[in-house]
Design a protein around this motif. Sequence first.
Motif, mmCIF file in Angstrom:
data_model
loop_
_atom_site.group_PDB
_atom_site.id
_atom_site.type_symbol
_atom_site.label_atom_id
_atom_site.label_comp_id
_atom_site.label_asym_id
_atom_site.label_seq_id
_atom_site.Cartn_x
_atom_site.Cartn_y
_atom_site.Cartn_z
ATOM 1 N N GLN A 143 0.696 -1.241 0.063
ATOM 2 C CA GLN A 143 -0.134 0.056 -0.003
ATOM 3 C C GLN A 143 0.745 1.394 -0.139
ATOM 4 N N SER A 195 -7.358 -0.535 -6.781
ATOM 5 C CA SER A 195 -7.733 -1.287 -5.659
ATOM 6 C C SER A 195 -6.824 -1.003 -4.492
ATOM 7 N N GLN A 235 -7.677 1.260 -0.974
ATOM 8 C CA GLN A 235 -7.879 0.637 0.294
ATOM 9 C C GLN A 235 -6.755 1.352 1.228
ATOM 10 N N ARG A 249 -7.669 3.437 4.511
ATOM 11 C CA ARG A 249 -6.953 3.097 5.851
ATOM 12 C C ARG A 249 -6.106 4.359 6.398
#
Length: 167
Positions: free
Chosen positions: A113, A143, A147, A151
């Motif tokens: 990420q 995606s 995400q 977060r």
Amino acid sequence: MPQPYDEDAFRAFVLARTPALSRTAYLLTGNAHLAEDLVQTALFKAAKSWGRIQGDPEPYVRRILYTQNVSWWRSRRHVREHRLGAYDEAATHPDTDLRLSLEQALARLTTRQRTVLVLRYFEDLTEVQTAATLGIGAGTVKSISRQALARLRTLAPDLAEHVGDPS
């Protein structure tokens, strides 16, 4: 045809661009020591290919940086992530609280990420460029970005105006 190795040009590149490469590596790894290793590895690989690099060498070296980081996080999934600390203590930052909040939030993201967010928003790559750099699909980049941003909003509500509204 490859150009002869120009040690002076390589040395000038290293001196001029190592600080910027180090900041990016730190954002990618979340650890000052790993960042140093990552930059050294990227520069070593670039030095071996220096005579073949056409035009501006920075994109080539940055791609090595990203792909090497991806290789590392694939091979060290079992290694515990380290908390981001203050990497550039000597630099002046107008909004230290914001920077610290962002560093702490980024430290709590997965390596994947964090890498996608650094490429997309720090390096300003498109989804397609990010996907090509990491060897994944553009849909996967979308995606992961979604995400990771969700977060970040959860981990650091004070960053909401900088992260953007999910709606």
